[in-house]
Design an enzyme around this catalytic site. Sequence first.
Site, PDB file in Angstrom:
ATOM      1  N   ASP A  16       0.870  -1.185   0.000  1.00  0.00           N
ATOM      2  CA  ASP A  16       0.000   0.000   0.000  1.00  0.00           C
ATOM      3  C   ASP A  16       0.902   1.230   0.000  1.00  0.00           C
ATOM      4  O   ASP A  16       2.059   1.157   0.408  1.00  0.00           O
ATOM      5  CB  ASP A  16      -0.872  -0.029   1.279  1.00  0.00           C
ATOM      6  CG  ASP A  16      -2.070   0.902   1.202  1.00  0.00           C
ATOM      7  OD1 ASP A  16      -3.205   0.391   1.247  1.00  0.00           O
ATOM      8  OD2 ASP A  16      -1.884   2.137   1.122  1.00  0.00           O
ATOM      9  N   ASP A  42       3.173   1.933  -4.919  1.00  0.00           N
ATOM     10  CA  ASP A  42       2.177   2.700  -5.655  1.00  0.00           C
ATOM     11  C   ASP A  42       1.749   1.811  -6.818  1.00  0.00           C
ATOM     12  O   ASP A  42       2.537   1.556  -7.733  1.00  0.00           O
ATOM     13  CB  ASP A  42       2.814   4.012  -6.164  1.00  0.00           C
ATOM     14  CG  ASP A  42       1.847   4.842  -6.984  1.00  0.00           C
ATOM     15  OD1 ASP A  42       0.779   4.320  -7.365  1.00  0.00           O
ATOM     16  OD2 ASP A  42       2.166   6.013  -7.246  1.00  0.00           O
ATOM     17  N   VAL A  43       0.501   1.341  -6.760  1.00  0.00           N
ATOM     18  CA  VAL A  43       0.071   0.353  -7.766  1.00  0.00           C
ATOM     19  C   VAL A  43      -0.009   0.931  -9.174  1.00  0.00           C
ATOM     20  O   VAL A  43      -0.115   0.185 -10.147  1.00  0.00           O
ATOM     21  CB  VAL A  43      -1.299  -0.293  -7.408  1.00  0.00           C
ATOM     22  CG1 VAL A  43      -1.187  -1.182  -6.193  1.00  0.00           C
ATOM     23  CG2 VAL A  43      -2.394   0.747  -7.259  1.00  0.00           C
ATOM     24  N   SER A 121     -17.644  -2.419  -6.830  1.00  0.00           N
ATOM     25  CA  SER A 121     -18.493  -1.740  -5.837  1.00  0.00           C
ATOM     26  C   SER A 121     -19.915  -1.730  -6.355  1.00  0.00           C
ATOM     27  O   SER A 121     -20.139  -1.697  -7.577  1.00  0.00           O
ATOM     28  CB  SER A 121     -18.018  -0.293  -5.645  1.00  0.00           C
ATOM     29  OG  SER A 121     -18.985   0.446  -4.931  1.00  0.00           O
ATOM     30  N   TYR A 133     -15.679   7.103 -10.284  1.00  0.00           N
ATOM     31  CA  TYR A 133     -15.582   5.867  -9.488  1.00  0.00           C
ATOM     32  C   TYR A 133     -16.334   4.722 -10.184  1.00  0.00           C
ATOM     33  O   TYR A 133     -15.812   3.612 -10.337  1.00  0.00           O
ATOM     34  CB  TYR A 133     -16.165   6.158  -8.106  1.00  0.00           C
ATOM     35  CG  TYR A 133     -15.987   5.081  -7.070  1.00  0.00           C
ATOM     36  CD1 TYR A 133     -14.755   4.863  -6.462  1.00  0.00           C
ATOM     37  CD2 TYR A 133     -17.061   4.291  -6.664  1.00  0.00           C
ATOM     38  CE1 TYR A 133     -14.595   3.892  -5.483  1.00  0.00           C
ATOM     39  CE2 TYR A 133     -16.914   3.315  -5.694  1.00  0.00           C
ATOM     40  CZ  TYR A 133     -15.688   3.117  -5.105  1.00  0.00           C
ATOM     41  OH  TYR A 133     -15.532   2.150  -4.144  1.00  0.00           O
ATOM     42  N   LYS A 137     -14.794   1.245 -11.688  1.00  0.00           N
ATOM     43  CA  LYS A 137     -15.235  -0.070 -11.196  1.00  0.00           C
ATOM     44  C   LYS A 137     -15.865  -0.894 -12.317  1.00  0.00           C
ATOM     45  O   LYS A 137     -15.680  -2.113 -12.389  1.00  0.00           O
ATOM     46  CB  LYS A 137     -16.224   0.109 -10.026  1.00  0.00           C
ATOM     47  CG  LYS A 137     -15.607   0.705  -8.750  1.00  0.00           C
ATOM     48  CD  LYS A 137     -14.409  -0.085  -8.254  1.00  0.00           C
ATOM     49  CE  LYS A 137     -14.033   0.222  -6.815  1.00  0.00           C
ATOM     50  NZ  LYS A 137     -12.776  -0.423  -6.415  1.00  0.00           N
TER      51      LYS A 137
END
Length: 227
Positions: A16, A42-43, A121, A133, A137
């Site tokens: 993370d 950092d992905v 989500s 968002y 998703k």
Amino acid sequence: VCGAFASRDVRVVAADMDEEGLGRIADDLRGKGSDLVTTTLDVTRRDDVEELVGREAERAGGLDIVVNLAGVLRNQVVVKIDDDAFGTVMNTHLIGTLNTMRAALPGMRELGYGRIVNMSSLAVRGTVAGGAYAAAKGAIEGLTRAAAIESAKYGVTVNCVAPGLVDAGMFRTVPAEYQKESEAQIPAGRAGTSSEVAECVAFLAGEGASYVTGQTLTICGGLSLGL
Ligand SMILES: NC(=O)c1ccc[n+]([C@@H]2O[C@H](COP(=O)([O-])OP(=O)(O)OC[C@H]3O[C@@H](n4cnc5c(N)ncnc54)[C@H](O)[C@@H]3O)[C@@H](O)[C@H]2O)c1
């Protein structure tokens, strides 16, 4: 989620950007017999993700589970979405998920076994000011299904969980009034807990879910039901 895997005796690498948060996970799980490694990551940085996956897979003799949870929230109505905020949301959720999948899948295919669980989500259905968002998703769900088809014959499953409102992280950053109003609409009468989500992640990541792939498991206390 780390706790759910630790209690199943799985060696966990928690990555993370938030070093302090990683410290809290390490404190929580210390002495619980779990083999936990924490590392900042950092992905959105593909090279760093590849390096971490390569290093840990080599150390452990393979990587058989990946869970993608990293996310950020930027609430803006569609006509006011600014490019930076949209980019941050898409990069973190979608590109982050793509990066770990791209890094982990070749090794899983070689191993003939793998479980990837991605985080969608219920908000994928659309919420006011949740355009970026929901877009991220929704894209994760599409990416999940494509990877599931491509990976099924190698013994690798790729699924999503889609929580509704969870008494954790992001939901606790929205205004208290909104939290109360939203919770009142949940048939179960309360928000979910992190561990209720984690148990579903652990199921999809387990050997028992071998014939479930490309699916999204909604975890919402009934919020998705009704007219
Ligand atoms: N809380 C909810 O009600 C809810 C509902 C549905 C889905 N989710 C999803 O669950 C996941 C976890 O969310 P949460 O509510 O626990 O919020 P959270 O903010 O506690 O967790 C998100 C984590 O992602 C990390 N992160 C952000 N950008 C990163 C990056 N570039 N690289 C690495 N790590 C990064 C953050 O440091 C944080 O620890 C997210 O994907 C979120 O979209 C949450």
